[in-house]
Design a protein around this motif. Structure first.
Motif, PDB file in Angstrom:
ATOM      1  N   ALA A  22       0.863  -1.184   0.000  1.00 60.10           N
ATOM      2  CA  ALA A  22       0.000   0.000   0.000  1.00 60.10           C
ATOM      3  C   ALA A  22       0.899   1.232   0.000  1.00 60.10           C
ATOM      4  N   ASP A  23       0.810   2.006  -1.059  1.00 61.53           N
ATOM      5  CA  ASP A  23       1.592   3.243  -1.194  1.00 61.53           C
ATOM      6  C   ASP A  23       0.799   4.379  -0.542  1.00 61.53           C
ATOM      7  N   GLU A  24       1.141   4.660   0.716  1.00 64.94           N
ATOM      8  CA  GLU A  24       0.464   5.717   1.479  1.00 64.94           C
ATOM      9  C   GLU A  24       1.270   7.019   1.478  1.00 64.94           C
ATOM     10  N   VAL A  25       2.181   7.157   0.516  1.00 62.22           N
ATOM     11  CA  VAL A  25       3.073   8.313   0.494  1.00 62.22           C
ATOM     12  C   VAL A  25       2.290   9.624   0.455  1.00 62.22           C
ATOM     13  N   GLN A  26       1.204   9.673  -0.314  1.00 61.40           N
ATOM     14  CA  GLN A  26       0.437  10.914  -0.414  1.00 61.40           C
ATOM     15  C   GLN A  26      -0.713  11.001   0.584  1.00 61.40           C
ATOM     16  N   VAL A  27      -1.298   9.886   0.923  1.00 57.77           N
ATOM     17  CA  VAL A  27      -2.588   9.922   1.620  1.00 57.77           C
ATOM     18  C   VAL A  27      -2.529   9.560   3.098  1.00 57.77           C
ATOM     19  N   GLY A  28      -1.346   9.239   3.615  1.00 61.41           N
ATOM     20  CA  GLY A  28      -1.258   8.746   4.977  1.00 61.41           C
ATOM     21  C   GLY A  28      -1.265   9.817   6.051  1.00 61.41           C
ATOM     22  N   PHE A  29      -1.155   9.360   7.292  1.00 63.72           N
ATOM     23  CA  PHE A  29      -1.061  10.214   8.474  1.00 63.72           C
ATOM     24  C   PHE A  29      -2.321  11.056   8.719  1.00 63.72           C
ATOM     25  N   GLY A  30      -3.482  10.458   8.504  1.00 62.13           N
ATOM     26  CA  GLY A  30      -4.733  11.114   8.859  1.00 62.13           C
ATOM     27  C   GLY A  30      -5.297  12.050   7.825  1.00 62.13           C
ATOM     28  N   ARG A  31      -4.670  12.163   6.667  1.00 67.10           N
ATOM     29  CA  ARG A  31      -5.193  13.088   5.655  1.00 67.10           C
ATOM     30  C   ARG A  31      -6.609  12.727   5.235  1.00 67.10           C
ATOM     31  N   THR A  32      -6.912  11.452   5.165  1.00 62.68           N
ATOM     32  CA  THR A  32      -8.241  11.045   4.704  1.00 62.68           C
ATOM     33  C   THR A  32      -9.220  10.822   5.844  1.00 62.68           C
ATOM     34  N   GLY A  33      -8.796  11.059   7.092  1.00 68.34           N
ATOM     35  CA  GLY A  33      -9.720  10.954   8.210  1.00 68.34           C
ATOM     36  C   GLY A  33      -9.177  10.138   9.361  1.00 68.34           C
ATOM     37  N   PRO A  34     -10.041   9.863  10.352  1.00 65.74           N
ATOM     38  CA  PRO A  34      -9.608   9.212  11.596  1.00 65.74           C
ATOM     39  C   PRO A  34      -9.049   7.808  11.430  1.00 65.74           C
ATOM     40  N   HIS A  35      -9.317   7.122  10.310  1.00 65.30           N
ATOM     41  CA  HIS A  35      -8.735   5.792  10.143  1.00 65.30           C
ATOM     42  C   HIS A  35      -7.232   5.878   9.901  1.00 65.30           C
ATOM     43  N   TYR A  36      -6.715   7.088   9.698  1.00 63.62           N
ATOM     44  CA  TYR A  36      -5.285   7.393   9.669  1.00 63.62           C
ATOM     45  C   TYR A  36      -4.608   6.956   8.382  1.00 63.62           C
ATOM     46  N   TRP A  37      -4.847   5.717   7.947  1.00 61.92           N
ATOM     47  CA  TRP A  37      -4.281   5.217   6.694  1.00 61.92           C
ATOM     48  C   TRP A  37      -5.424   4.949   5.725  1.00 61.92           C
ATOM     49  N   ALA A  38      -5.261   5.386   4.492  1.00 52.78           N
ATOM     50  CA  ALA A  38      -6.361   5.293   3.525  1.00 52.78           C
ATOM     51  C   ALA A  38      -6.724   3.846   3.204  1.00 52.78           C
ATOM     52  N   TYR A  39      -5.773   2.922   3.301  1.00 54.00           N
ATOM     53  CA  TYR A  39      -6.092   1.524   2.977  1.00 54.00           C
ATOM     54  C   TYR A  39      -7.121   0.954   3.947  1.00 54.00           C
ATOM     55  N   ARG A  40      -7.191   1.517   5.162  1.00 51.12           N
ATOM     56  CA  ARG A  40      -8.135   0.982   6.152  1.00 51.12           C
ATOM     57  C   ARG A  40      -9.582   1.254   5.753  1.00 51.12           C
ATOM     58  N   ALA A  41      -9.817   2.321   4.981  1.00 49.87           N
ATOM     59  CA  ALA A  41     -11.181   2.606   4.521  1.00 49.87           C
ATOM     60  C   ALA A  41     -11.678   1.524   3.571  1.00 49.87           C
ATOM     61  N   GLN A  42     -10.734   0.773   2.986  1.00 51.67           N
ATOM     62  CA  GLN A  42     -11.089  -0.326   2.085  1.00 51.67           C
ATOM     63  C   GLN A  42     -11.077  -1.676   2.813  1.00 51.67           C
ATOM     64  N   ASP A  43     -10.909  -1.630   4.139  1.00 47.97           N
ATOM     65  CA  ASP A  43     -10.867  -2.850   4.947  1.00 47.97           C
ATOM     66  C   ASP A  43      -9.780  -3.798   4.448  1.00 47.97           C
ATOM     67  N   ALA A  44      -8.671  -3.204   3.986  1.00 48.58           N
ATOM     68  CA  ALA A  44      -7.568  -4.000   3.450  1.00 48.58           C
ATOM     69  C   ALA A  44      -6.402  -3.978   4.435  1.00 48.58           C
ATOM     70  N   THR A  45      -5.584  -5.033   4.411  1.00 48.27           N
ATOM     71  CA  THR A  45      -4.351  -5.062   5.210  1.00 48.27           C
ATOM     72  C   THR A  45      -3.217  -5.482   4.289  1.00 48.27           C
ATOM     73  N   PRO A  46      -2.295  -4.585   4.001  1.00 53.30           N
ATOM     74  CA  PRO A  46      -1.174  -4.910   3.112  1.00 53.30           C
ATOM     75  C   PRO A  46      -0.060  -5.643   3.862  1.00 53.30           C
ATOM     76  N   ASP A  47       0.889  -6.142   3.089  1.00 48.52           N
ATOM     77  CA  ASP A  47       2.075  -6.770   3.666  1.00 48.52           C
ATOM     78  C   ASP A  47       3.182  -5.745   3.899  1.00 48.52           C
ATOM     79  N   ILE A  48       3.164  -4.709   3.115  1.00 52.84           N
ATOM     80  CA  ILE A  48       4.131  -3.618   3.231  1.00 52.84           C
ATOM     81  C   ILE A  48       3.381  -2.303   3.045  1.00 52.84           C
TER      82      ILE A  48
END
Length: 795
Positions: free
Chosen positions: A597-623
């Protein structure tokens, strides 16, 4: 005069309906019966109350005042306390209160079903500044001296009504946001919006640091008395304290300056003399001087907006429009001034050292073009020469402010003081590399790992998102013993050779050579404008993932990693259909590959309280890869992975980064995490994003070019299209230029460059969001008109 209807929630109709309407005869009877004064009465101009000059047989003159029905008794008592204080400490420069026959400051009077307050003050001798045509430098210097005497006398005044809602208090000027839409002339509307940006950046951002006290707050030409003289006007007094308020002291000069510059060919000369006179008696702080120009402009903004709305409510009241035309002219002249030149002039006038000179932009451009590679782009047709940043604002070399609506690198705000302090403290202590123990790297890795679910617990620190993604691919290949990579169409992951190869945004764009045979690209999962649309779009896009994985196996190049941005930024802020990312990761793992999951642009709460954007998709990456916002402008990035993948990567070849994970970088990273938590910025991003999305949908109702609005939190996109449904990159480009000229910075992206991107620092406030919406509305309107004019067949 201030009334309850000057509060932001009052209507124009309320304000006018409360105006007293006594005849001269009725007023004469009242002043005689209540105050024991007999004489000739002459009506005086007024705004929303009634004033009469009363001349006794002895020649003594008074002013009999009947307040607006919405006047508060507590606020009137505050006005009288102000005049009493001035009478005590600076006698003669302001009226004093005459008590009634009953010994009261004012008397209540019922007239035509409304309650008015009747009072009397002495009449100041002289004439009004508005009637004096002879004005010179000493006029403005004497004006400053009088105001300084007023403020010096009021400096320690305390009263329950000194802090209240008042639209004429510049500290409460947020009511003007959105009101500019009432101005039909688009160039004038832009003038107001530019002033609003400058005021919020220069003044309100630093408001708490400005000296504050009770001020007069109404030094306009019709409230200022000049001594009778054959020569040029000399200010001798002021009256009407209905707008007195506890606020920033510099607003006293801002109000006076906003009227003093009327019909003046050189407004800077006027402001300089005004400041010089004031500073001679009440020394001004350096910070105050830097706020004056923007405050003068903001007072003029308030003046023209109030005039415009009140004139609609009372079209027959000529007094309302008395200052509108010169206010517009003054705004236009002030807009031509260089704020840095103004500040330096005022600083030197008051004995301060001017700011250091900045190299001209033309010189910088020539040197850059000679020695810096031309493949580096520059934003805007008229490039900006930026010299300073503060939270959500940037400032150019002239001191002009810009609301930054696009910089997702300075995540918690440009030059956030806590980040600056952490960096300075650590860099003056130690900066070394990861071959030595240091507490910061252990603390930071522990804090970061705690933000991820198991089994993501191992951190590697680097200096950029490109390095992070490059390292992630190395890890995936080491763990799987494979080489091929699966990526998304319109994806972008960095500027190294390998990352250009896997980023279709680059290798399929200008100068690109296409993907190498070890890269498999699946379509960008855009359910609105992409290859597959509608309710089954996720399933159809997932079919392309299955097909690509099968093709790679068939070609004996099994995939090592699937890399994806949870929201595809360069694709135009595309949010995948629900469940896509989780199911795509599942398919990839079944095929034996690693998910990134490339969170370079969207991480650290930019997209909301879930903090990482991948969490909004109920996904868990390996890296997970991190970058841009991580150091708030300092080069800092990271890779977070599982122990199993980290162990595979530890194959005997040392991994080392000269600067990655150094103590200064980790100190900054820790400060950023603290700020996000302490200031609740993830929740704030969600709230500000909702506010902007609501506003964008309102804009869509009268801007048919807006064909899609998407994103999450403060990572948003607005797609623009032509009437035939084709992308409208020219409209997007012109809209950006128009917004830039007003003082709001945005960008565009997407495969067709027709998506406006909004991704500001998380420090943005509701008033900034409203300002951005107002500016964007006008920018789109102007761009659309320009497009229609250039292409008559589209009319």
């Amino acid at each position: 005069m201030s009334t309850d209807s000057d509060r932001q929630g009052a209507t124009d109709t309320d304000r006018q309906d409360g105006t007293p309407r006594c005849t001269v005869g009725e007023a004469a009877t009242l002043v005689r019966e209540l105050f024991g004064i007999s004489g000739q009465l002459e009506p005086l101009d007024s705004y929303i109350d009634q004033n009469f000059r009363v001349t006794e047989a002895s020649g003594t003159q008074w002013v009999f005042k009947l307040t607006n029905a919405h006047e508060s008794e507590a606020e009137l008592a505050f006005q009288h306390r102000v005049m009493d204080r001035l009478h005590e400490r600076a006698p003669g420069i302001a009226p004093h209160v005459r008590r009634s026959l009953a010994g009261s400051d004012f008397e209540r009077h019922e007239h035509r079903g409304q309650r008015h307050l009747a009072r009397v003050v002495n009449y100041l001798p002289g004439s009004l500044l508005s009637s004096s045509r002879k004005r010179d430098a000493e006029t403005w210097r004497s004006f400053g001296k009088i105001l300084a005497q007023v403020d010096r006398a009021l400096a320690d005044l305390d009263h329950p009504a000194m802090k209240r809602e008042l639209r004429w208090d510049l500290a409460q000027a947020e009511w003007t946001l959105g009101r500019t839409a009432d101005i039909e002339d688009l160039s004038r509307r832009a003038l107001l919006e530019r002033a609003q940006v400058q005021f919020r950046a220069d003044v309100m951002r630093r408001f708490d640091r400005l000296p504050q006290q009770v001020i007069y707050n109404d030094a306009n030409d019709n409230n200022v008395v000049v001594a009778d003289s054959e020569g040029a006007a000399r200010i001798s007094g002021v009256f009407d304290f209905g707008d007195a308020i506890h606020t920033a002291r510099i607003f006293e000069l801002a109000v006076a300056g906003s009227y003093a510059v009327f019909d003046q060919s050189d407004p800077l000369d006027v402001l300089t003399e005004l400041v010089a006179g004031y500073h001679q008696i009440c020394p001004l702080e350096r910070l105050e001087l830097g706020c004056l120009l923007a405050s003068v402009q903001m007072r003029l903004v308030a003046s023209v907006l109030v005039s415009n709305q009140d004139a609609v409510a009372a079209p027959d009241n000529d007094y309302i429009r008395v200052s509108e035309a010169p206010a517009w002219a003054a705004l236009e002249r002030l807009a031509l001034l260089d704020p840095t030149v103004v500040e330096d002039r005022l600083l030197t006038t008051c004995g301060y050292e001017a700011a250091a000179p900045v190299s001209p932009a033309t010189t910088i451009r020539e040197r850059r073009e000679r020695h810096v590679g031309s493949a580096l782009s520059v934003s805007y047709r008229k490039p900006l020469h930026l010299v300073k940043g503060r939270m959500q604002y940037l400032f150019d070399a002239t001191g002009r402010a810009y609301l930054d609506g696009v910089n997702n690198i300075c995540h918690v705000g440009h030059c956030h003081p806590r980040v600056v302090e952490s960096a300075c403290r650590q860099i003056e202590t130690l900066n070394t590399n990861t071959r030595y123990y240091h507490q910061h790297i252990a603390d930071y890795a522990e804090r970061l790992a705690a933000l991820f679910p198991n089994p993501l617990e191992v951190c590697y620190f680097v200096n950029s998102g490109s390095e992070a993604n490059e390292l992630a691919l190395r890890m995936a290949r080491a763990h799987t013993n494979r080489q091929a990579v699966l990526s998304l169409g319109a994806g972008y992951h960095g500027n190294t050779t390998t990352l250009i190869d896997i980023s279709s945004y680059k290798h399929e764009g200008p100068g690109g050579g296409g993907a190498p045979d070890w890269v498999y690209t699946v379509p960008c999962p855009d359910a609105v404008r992409g290859e597959h649309r509608g309710p089954d779009a996720a399933d159809r896009y997932l079919d392309t993932v299955t097909a690509a994985l099968a093709k790679a196996d068939h070609e004996a190049r099994p995939v090592a990693a699937f890399i994806a941005e949870p929201i595809i930024g360069c694709g135009g802020q595309v949010v995948p259909p629900e469940g896509y990312l989780r199911r795509a990761f599942d398919l990839t793992r079944i095929a034996g590959a690693v998910t990134i999951a490339d969170e370079v642009q969207v991480g650290f709460g930019r997209t909301g309280p879930h903090y990482w954007a991948y969490r909004a998709q109920d996904a868990t990456p390996d890296i997970v890869t991190l970058g841009k916002p991580m150091g708030n402008g300092h080069p800092l990035a990271a890779v977070i992975t599982s122990r199993a993948i980290a162990d595979s990567f530890d194959n005997g070849m040392e991994y080392f980064s000269s600067f990655g994970g150094n103590p200064v970088s980790c100190a900054i990273g820790l400060a950023v995490l603290d700020i996000i938590e302490d200031e609740s910025l993830a929740t704030h991003a969600e709230a500000m994003g909702a506010l902007l999305l609501e506003g964008f949908h309102r804009l869509r109702q009268h801007h048919p070019a807006i064909t899609d609005i998407r994103g999450a939190g403060l990572y948003l996109g607005i797609e623009l299209s032509k009437p035939n449904g084709q992308p409208a990159p020219d409209l997007a480009a012109q809209s950006l230029e128009n917004a830039r000229d007003t003082g709001v910075l945005l960008s565009s992206d997407g495969p067709n460059r027709n998506v406006l991107k909004i991704k500001p620092p998380l420090a943005i406030q509701p008033a900034d969001a409203q300002l951005l919406l107002t500016v964007l509305d006008r920018a789109l309107t102007q761009a659309t008109q320009t497009s229609l004019a250039a292409q008559p067949n589209l009319r």
